[in-house]
Design an enzyme around this catalytic site. Structure first.
Site, PDB file in Angstrom:
ATOM      1  NE  ARG A 106     -10.830 -10.257  -0.717  1.00  0.00           N
ATOM      2  CZ  ARG A 106     -11.272  -9.441  -1.668  1.00  0.00           C
ATOM      3  NH1 ARG A 106     -11.688  -9.942  -2.819  1.00  0.00           N
ATOM      4  NH2 ARG A 106     -11.307  -8.141  -1.486  1.00  0.00           N
TER       5      ARG A 106
ATOM      6  CE  LYS B 244      -3.818  -1.771   2.913  1.00  0.00           C
ATOM      7  NZ  LYS B 244      -4.933  -1.669   1.966  1.00  0.00           N
TER       8      LYS B 244
HETATM    9  N1  BES Z   1      -7.677  -3.709   5.209  1.00  0.00           N
HETATM   10  C1  BES Z   1      -8.023  -3.374   3.878  1.00  0.00           C
HETATM   11  C2  BES Z   1      -9.360  -2.655   3.766  1.00  0.00           C
HETATM   12  C3  BES Z   1      -9.430  -1.291   4.387  1.00  0.00           C
HETATM   13  C4  BES Z   1      -9.172  -0.153   3.630  1.00  0.00           C
HETATM   14  C5  BES Z   1      -9.796  -1.143   5.712  1.00  0.00           C
HETATM   15  C6  BES Z   1      -9.256   1.093   4.223  1.00  0.00           C
HETATM   16  C7  BES Z   1      -9.873   0.113   6.297  1.00  0.00           C
HETATM   17  C8  BES Z   1      -9.611   1.232   5.557  1.00  0.00           C
HETATM   18  C9  BES Z   1      -8.105  -4.624   3.019  1.00  0.00           C
HETATM   19  O1  BES Z   1      -7.276  -5.676   3.383  1.00  0.00           O
HETATM   20  C10 BES Z   1      -7.682  -4.236   1.650  1.00  0.00           C
HETATM   21  O2  BES Z   1      -6.555  -3.891   1.482  1.00  0.00           O
HETATM   22  N2  BES Z   1      -8.604  -4.317   0.709  1.00  0.00           N
HETATM   23  C11 BES Z   1      -8.318  -3.971  -0.646  1.00  0.00           C
HETATM   24  C12 BES Z   1      -8.922  -5.021  -1.554  1.00  0.00           C
HETATM   25  C13 BES Z   1      -8.449  -4.945  -2.969  1.00  0.00           C
HETATM   26  C14 BES Z   1      -6.994  -5.315  -3.070  1.00  0.00           C
HETATM   27  C15 BES Z   1      -9.278  -5.903  -3.793  1.00  0.00           C
HETATM   28  C16 BES Z   1      -8.930  -2.603  -0.903  1.00  0.00           C
HETATM   29  O3  BES Z   1      -9.980  -2.289  -0.359  1.00  0.00           O
HETATM   30  O4  BES Z   1      -8.312  -1.821  -1.629  1.00  0.00           O
HETATM   31 MN    MN Z   2      -5.311  -5.457   2.550  1.00  0.00          MN
END
Ligand code: BES
Ligand code: MN
Ligand code: ZN
Length: 469
Positions: A321, A247
């Site tokens: 997931r 990220k």
């Molecule tokens: N932990 C994140 C989701 C999240 C984002 C929680 C912002 C709280 C605040 C999750 O693991 C994630 O990274 N999701 C991705 C999924 C994508 C790669 C399909 C996302 O939401 O970008």
């Molecule tokens: Mn994530």
């Protein structure tokens, strides 16, 4: 830090209370269990009070030792929502004070007291700022309602504390230790045991970290034999860097709270006994730290989940997931639940859809959905039902494994829905609901019952659902 404010009940309002709160309604009538010797109506008119919830008119009064204060507070329409707003506003107004005596308003006392307590929460490392009021004395209130409020508020505070703790302290083993302090029976799988039992998703996500993953199981058994068994599954990513699908800093710096769902599960299990819950509840927290390193899983790896299903990992940042799938499959295969509810900060996409005030509920079962929506409404952990759109299931097809963890292209979109569809694959067709709390899990404001950082969203709705059914 738990909430340091204590809520007590007093039978009568002492005449000489230094700090006294008295409710008034929209017609500017005050409750009068005590003679205030004040021209209340004229004062309220003078300050142009409207009786709205959250409104406070402060009046200095003569007291033996000097000057005391009466806080006239509006209660709006007297609904639980209005009382929450009024309760939180009072606590915020009396920061740093020793004791506030409150003439308890008509209506939902538990909601009022709970909000007053939650507004006292703060998370500080080191000594800074004013302390919250030490004692809230509710005059003439129902003791049981206040006790319930205290238990629920402390559970929310615990969930907030766990999620607010920095990830330099909070790794999967630390989370397991906190779970062991919850007062219920706890079983913990370490890395070796996860390996032996085939929890391939949790292991894959945890592989990149110096702090190995854990699966944490908490068991609450009521005194009387229960006729229902509920399993709660929480996402316990103690830090989500994204892994090799790293990220950017802006998105990463909030990800110490990526175990907020797991924190809710621990806090809920710890409060069930005190609330006299009559259902059997098993909590599962799938805990791992998602880090990039030479041992981390790679985009394109194929993993094998608990129970044998294979998944092609196309994005290591869709890690929630993967750990949840293992726990859901285990719940179905081993625990024989009547209902499964999972709670996870799963997708950024849900905060695009629903924002920061309303959480998402997906459900395979209409009755379960309705119960959770109602519990959400009552407790102010508000939920909105999202659809499991079957047309989107092809988004998760893989050419080399049973499923892929994200859509390879961008034909379907709907990131929160496809994530929910992925989880559903592992529920074995049981009545199941999924709460995506990525939007509501943290607050950017210090306001009302919220403080900046973790919110503990999910504790109140789940406790309501599990103890009022
Ligand atoms: N932990 C994140 C989701 C999240 C984002 C929680 C912002 C709280 C605040 C999750 O693991 C994630 O990274 N999701 C991705 C999924 C994508 C790669 C399909 C996302 O939401 O970008
Ligand atoms: Mn994530
Ligand atoms: Zn995550």
């Amino acid at each position: 830090m738990p909430i340091e404010t204590t809520a007590t009940v007093v039978a009568e309002v002492p005449d000489d209370a230094d700090l006294l709160a008295v409710p008034y309604s929209a017609d500017l009538q005050t409750a009068r269990p005590v003679e205030l010797h004040l021209p209340v109506r004229d004062l309220l008119a003078h300050y142009e009070a409207k009786g709205e919830a959250g409104e406070i008119v402060e009046v200095p009064v003569a007291r033996a030792g000097g000057v005391g204060r009466v806080l006239l507070f509006g209660v709006g329409d007297g609904s639980p929502r209005a009382l929450r707003k009024a309760g939180a506003a009072l606590t915020r107004r009396v920061k740093g004070r020793d004791r506030l005596t409150v003439v308890t308003p008509e209506g939902d006392v538990a909601a009022f007291a709970e909000a007053a307590l939650l507004a006292a929460y703060s998370f500080k490392i080191g000594e800074s700022g004013k302390k919250a009021v030490r004692t809230l004395a509710f005059a003439g209130a129902d003791e049981q309602a206040v006790r319930r409020a205290q238990t629920v508020a402390q559970a929310v505070a615990l969930a907030r504390d766990l999620a607010n703790t920095p990830s330099s302290v909070k790794n999967p083993a630390w989370l397991a230790e906190r779970a062991a302090e919850s007062g219920v029976a706890v079983r913990v799988w370490d890395e070796e045991q996860l390996q032996a039992d085939g929890f391939g998703g949790i292991l894959a996500v945890g592989r990149g970290s110096a702090s190995p993953p854990r699966l944490i199981q908490l068991s609450y058994t009521p005194d009387e034999p229960a006729d229902r068994h509920v399993v709660l599954v929480g996402k316990g990513i103690t830090f989500d860097s994204g892994g090799l699908s790293l990220k950017p800093t802006e998105n990463m710096k909030t990800q110490k709270t990526d175990m907020a769902g797991g924190a809710v599960v621990i806090a809920v299990l710890g409060a069930l006994a005190r609330l006299g819950a009559r259902v059997k509840v098993t909590g599962l927290v799938a805990a791992a730290e998602n880090m990039p390193s030479g041992t981390a899983q790679r985009p394109s790896d194929v993993i094998t989940h608990y129970g044998g299903r294979t998944v092609e990992v196309l994005n290591t940042d869709a890690e929630g997931r993967l750990v949840m799938a293992d726990a859901l499959a285990y719940a179905d295969a081993v625990l024989d639940p009547d209902a499964v509810v999972d709670i996870a900060t799963l997708t950024g996409a849900i905060s695009v859809a629903l924002g920061r005030n309303v959480g998402a509920v997906y459900a395979s079962d209409d009755v379960l959905a309705k119960q959770l929506l109602e519990a959400g409404e009552v407790t102010d952990d508000r939920l909105w039902r999202m659809p499991l759109i079957d047309d989107y299931t092809p988004a998760l097809e893989s050419s080399i494994a049973d499923l892929s963890n994200v859509e390879a292209g961008s034909r379907f979109g709907a990131g929160s829905i496809t994530a929910a569809l992925f989880l559903r694959e592992f529920t074995g067709g049981r009545p199941w609901a999924h709460l995506d709390i990525a939007g509501v899990g943290r607050s950017t404001v210090d306001e009302g019952t919220l403080s900046k950082g973790a919110t503990g969203f999910g504790v109140r709705v789940l406790l309501e659902w599990l103890t009022r059914a």
